[in-house]
Design a protein around this motif. Structure first.
Motif, PDB file in Angstrom:
ATOM      1  N   ILE A 140       0.853  -1.185   0.000  1.00  0.00           N
ATOM      2  CA  ILE A 140       0.000   0.000   0.000  1.00  0.00           C
ATOM      3  C   ILE A 140       0.891   1.237   0.000  1.00  0.00           C
ATOM      4  O   ILE A 140       1.861   1.317   0.750  1.00  0.00           O
ATOM      5  N   LEU A 141       0.533   2.221  -0.815  1.00  0.00           N
ATOM      6  CA  LEU A 141       1.265   3.480  -0.861  1.00  0.00           C
ATOM      7  C   LEU A 141       0.274   4.619  -0.644  1.00  0.00           C
ATOM      8  O   LEU A 141      -0.768   4.675  -1.295  1.00  0.00           O
ATOM      9  N   THR A 142       0.606   5.529   0.273  1.00  0.00           N
ATOM     10  CA  THR A 142      -0.289   6.637   0.594  1.00  0.00           C
ATOM     11  C   THR A 142       0.226   7.942   0.006  1.00  0.00           C
ATOM     12  O   THR A 142       1.418   8.232   0.061  1.00  0.00           O
ATOM     13  N   ASP A 143      -0.665   8.727  -0.582  1.00  0.00           N
ATOM     14  CA  ASP A 143      -0.374  10.052  -1.144  1.00  0.00           C
ATOM     15  C   ASP A 143       1.035  10.138  -1.730  1.00  0.00           C
ATOM     16  O   ASP A 143       1.866  10.951  -1.297  1.00  0.00           O
ATOM     17  N   PRO A 144       1.334   9.344  -2.740  1.00  0.00           N
ATOM     18  CA  PRO A 144       2.713   9.280  -3.239  1.00  0.00           C
ATOM     19  C   PRO A 144       3.151  10.558  -3.941  1.00  0.00           C
ATOM     20  O   PRO A 144       2.483  11.044  -4.863  1.00  0.00           O
ATOM     21  N   ILE A 145       4.277  11.113  -3.509  1.00  0.00           N
ATOM     22  CA  ILE A 145       4.874  12.274  -4.167  1.00  0.00           C
ATOM     23  C   ILE A 145       6.384  12.071  -4.236  1.00  0.00           C
ATOM     24  O   ILE A 145       7.050  11.913  -3.214  1.00  0.00           O
ATOM     25  N   TYR A 146       6.888  12.058  -5.466  1.00  0.00           N
ATOM     26  CA  TYR A 146       8.322  11.968  -5.712  1.00  0.00           C
ATOM     27  C   TYR A 146       8.848  13.246  -6.376  1.00  0.00           C
ATOM     28  O   TYR A 146      10.007  13.314  -6.755  1.00  0.00           O
ATOM     29  N   ALA A 147       8.002  14.245  -6.523  1.00  0.00           N
ATOM     30  CA  ALA A 147       8.390  15.498  -7.159  1.00  0.00           C
ATOM     31  C   ALA A 147       9.407  16.253  -6.313  1.00  0.00           C
ATOM     32  O   ALA A 147       9.435  16.130  -5.085  1.00  0.00           O
ATOM     33  N   GLU A 148      10.227  17.063  -6.981  1.00  0.00           N
ATOM     34  CA  GLU A 148      11.188  17.918  -6.282  1.00  0.00           C
ATOM     35  C   GLU A 148      10.504  19.127  -5.660  1.00  0.00           C
ATOM     36  O   GLU A 148      10.977  19.664  -4.662  1.00  0.00           O
ATOM     37  N   ARG A 149       9.399  19.557  -6.251  1.00  0.00           N
ATOM     38  CA  ARG A 149       8.630  20.681  -5.716  1.00  0.00           C
ATOM     39  C   ARG A 149       7.162  20.290  -5.598  1.00  0.00           C
ATOM     40  O   ARG A 149       6.629  19.594  -6.458  1.00  0.00           O
ATOM     41  N   ALA A 150       6.533  20.768  -4.544  1.00  0.00           N
ATOM     42  CA  ALA A 150       5.107  20.500  -4.328  1.00  0.00           C
ATOM     43  C   ALA A 150       4.308  21.674  -4.890  1.00  0.00           C
ATOM     44  O   ALA A 150       3.869  22.564  -4.165  1.00  0.00           O
ATOM     45  N   THR A 191       4.001  11.369 -10.446  1.00  0.00           N
ATOM     46  CA  THR A 191       4.269  10.136  -9.707  1.00  0.00           C
ATOM     47  C   THR A 191       3.151   9.124  -9.924  1.00  0.00           C
ATOM     48  O   THR A 191       3.404   7.929 -10.149  1.00  0.00           O
ATOM     49  N   LEU A 192       1.912   9.584  -9.876  1.00  0.00           N
ATOM     50  CA  LEU A 192       0.781   8.683 -10.053  1.00  0.00           C
ATOM     51  C   LEU A 192       0.752   8.102 -11.471  1.00  0.00           C
ATOM     52  O   LEU A 192       0.404   6.938 -11.660  1.00  0.00           O
ATOM     53  N   LYS A 193       1.144   8.895 -12.446  1.00  0.00           N
ATOM     54  CA  LYS A 193       1.222   8.387 -13.823  1.00  0.00           C
ATOM     55  C   LYS A 193       2.284   7.292 -13.941  1.00  0.00           C
ATOM     56  O   LYS A 193       2.062   6.272 -14.604  1.00  0.00           O
ATOM     57  N   LEU A 195       3.353   5.321 -11.511  1.00  0.00           N
ATOM     58  CA  LEU A 195       2.857   4.135 -10.808  1.00  0.00           C
ATOM     59  C   LEU A 195       1.818   3.404 -11.646  1.00  0.00           C
ATOM     60  O   LEU A 195       1.815   2.169 -11.715  1.00  0.00           O
ATOM     61  N   TRP A 196       0.924   4.160 -12.269  1.00  0.00           N
ATOM     62  CA  TRP A 196      -0.124   3.541 -13.081  1.00  0.00           C
ATOM     63  C   TRP A 196       0.478   2.804 -14.279  1.00  0.00           C
ATOM     64  O   TRP A 196       0.089   1.682 -14.594  1.00  0.00           O
ATOM     65  N   ALA A 197       1.445   3.429 -14.927  1.00  0.00           N
ATOM     66  CA  ALA A 197       2.080   2.801 -16.095  1.00  0.00           C
ATOM     67  C   ALA A 197       2.852   1.555 -15.704  1.00  0.00           C
ATOM     68  O   ALA A 197       2.876   0.573 -16.459  1.00  0.00           O
ATOM     69  N   ARG A 198       3.472   1.571 -14.529  1.00  0.00           N
ATOM     70  CA  ARG A 198       4.322   0.450 -14.123  1.00  0.00           C
ATOM     71  C   ARG A 198       3.542  -0.703 -13.512  1.00  0.00           C
ATOM     72  O   ARG A 198       3.768  -1.871 -13.828  1.00  0.00           O
ATOM     73  N   ASP A 199       2.597  -0.397 -12.593  1.00  0.00           N
ATOM     74  CA  ASP A 199       1.984  -1.439 -11.762  1.00  0.00           C
ATOM     75  C   ASP A 199       0.477  -1.620 -11.948  1.00  0.00           C
ATOM     76  O   ASP A 199      -0.069  -2.623 -11.487  1.00  0.00           O
TER      77      ASP A 199
END
Length: 382
Positions: A140-150, A191-193, A195-199
């Motif tokens: 389970i992953l919650t509110d995933p953010i890997y961006a350098e800026r929010a 990040t969500l894109k 994750l969607w493309a990969r998993d």
């Protein structure tokens, strides 16, 4: 010195003009994310907190421009460093007979652990509100953010000071993603894109947010507060009420709903608060019905100055209140020390959390503030 003064004024004027754009061109920046019947928290156009609107801008009512100006002029209690070193982490391995290897082997390791004992729960703080929870045979992953800026376009908004605790490519296959609301630091579309493309995980969110995700080719299941989504037999997600607000472009304020989540799991349930203010204090009491909770993920940061943040975010004291009202056995502190969103110092949230726990006679090990990349095996409920 004079030239720097003019440069600063020019930058400030440019920022103010950018902030005024959504006011003078509202049709472009407004969005309709959801259409549905009127309810106790939806007036047919926008969502609202049933316990009062103090959750949409702080205890004192401000215009978007006024809030932006106040944020720019807040005097920091303690300057943040530009970067904090992060020790990349992996799911906990203590007492596990399965082999643990970095990077690509994580997925096989997680499957091995789940097969050995589905009641075991491992939690790793990746940063901000992003947490990897491994329990019940799923990741389970919650509110995933890997961006350098929010913020928009990866150019605006606060810059990350801690690298993610697990590199994106080192994540195991994600089965379930929980997206609490549409603020930039919680709904990171790139990040969500990825994750969607990969998993192709099951993405669960609240009403209207699925429209935003769909606009970038990401499929999600959206429910109202109290709605349920079955992940697999024995594992169900319930959308829970919290006290917050939503917006991506200012004029689209509260067009989509905000929420927390309860996930039924072997060995005890998981609660994720998303992002929340205290409200009238009733939301954790209401959400406790979907326990008992083995672990609650509760925000503790971005809480100063209180006259602005009290309606938006809970601080450490209110976080302990929520922890006790939820009746959770354990909690992990999130939403601190990754993006500078308010005026408190980098480590002020965990310091105040520890002081509050001590004052109330609660063992520090029950409500932990761990470093990014660290992990924790959470004992099952008895």
């Amino acid at each position: 010195m004079r030239i720097w003064s003019w440069i600063w004024r020019g930058l400030l004027a440019t920022l103010i003009l950018l902030l005024l754009v959504p006011v003078v061109i509202p049709p472009f920046f407004d969005r309709i994310y959801y259409r549905g019947p009127v309810s106790g928290h939806f007036d047919g156009q926008r969502f609202f907190n049933p316990d009062g609107e103090q959750g949409t801008g702080g205890a004192r009512k401000r215009t978007p421009l006024g809030m932006a100006w106040r944020m720019m002029t807040i005097k920091d209690q303690e300057p943040w460093p530009a970067h904090v070193a992060t020790q990349p982490g992996y799911p906990a391995s203590a007492g596990v007979t399965c082999p643990l290897k970095p990077a690509r082997a994580l997925e096989n390791w997680a499957r091995c652990v789940a097969k050995a004992d589905p009641k075991r729960m491992f939690v790793t703080w990746i940063g901000h509100s992003t947490v990897l929870v491994q329990a019940g045979g799923i990741n389970i992953l919650t509110d995933p953010i890997y961006a350098e800026r929010a913020g928009p376009w990866g150019l605006l908004g606060p810059k990350r000071v801690r690298d993610p605790g697990i590199a994106f490519d080192d994540l195991p296959k994600i089965d379930l993603v929980l997206v609490s609301h549409n603020h930039w630091d919680h709904m990171d579309l790139p990040t969500l894109k990825r994750l969607w493309a990969r998993d192709r995980p099951l993405i669960v969110t609240s009403l209207g947010n699925d429209t935003i995700l769909k606009s970038v080719g990401v499929q999600a299941v959206a429910r109202d507060w109290g709605g349920r989504v079955q992940v697999r037999p024995g594992i169900t997600v319930t959308i829970e009420r919290v006290h917050h607000w939503g917006s991506r472009w200012i004029r689209d304020r509260n067009r989509a709903l905000w929420s927390g989540f309860a996930v039924t799991l072997p060995g005890g349930n998981l609660f994720f608060a998303g992002d929340t203010g205290p409200g009238d204090g009733s939301w954790p009491v209401e959400d406790a019905k979907d326990g008992p909770y083995r672990l609650a993920l509760i925000p503790i940061g971005a809480f100063q100055p209180r006259e602005m943040m009290s309606g938006n975010h809970i601080g450490p004291v209110e976080a302990v209140d929520a922890f006790q009202k939820l009746g959770a056995a354990n909690a992990l502190a999130v939403h601190w020390g990754t993006f500078k969103l308010s005026s408190e110092g980098l480590y002020d949230p965990p310091k105040l959390l520890h002081a509050t726990l001590a004052a109330r006679g609660i063992a520090r090990g029950r409500f932990r503030a761990i470093e990014v990349g660290q992990n924790w095996e959470v004992a099952p409920l008895r």
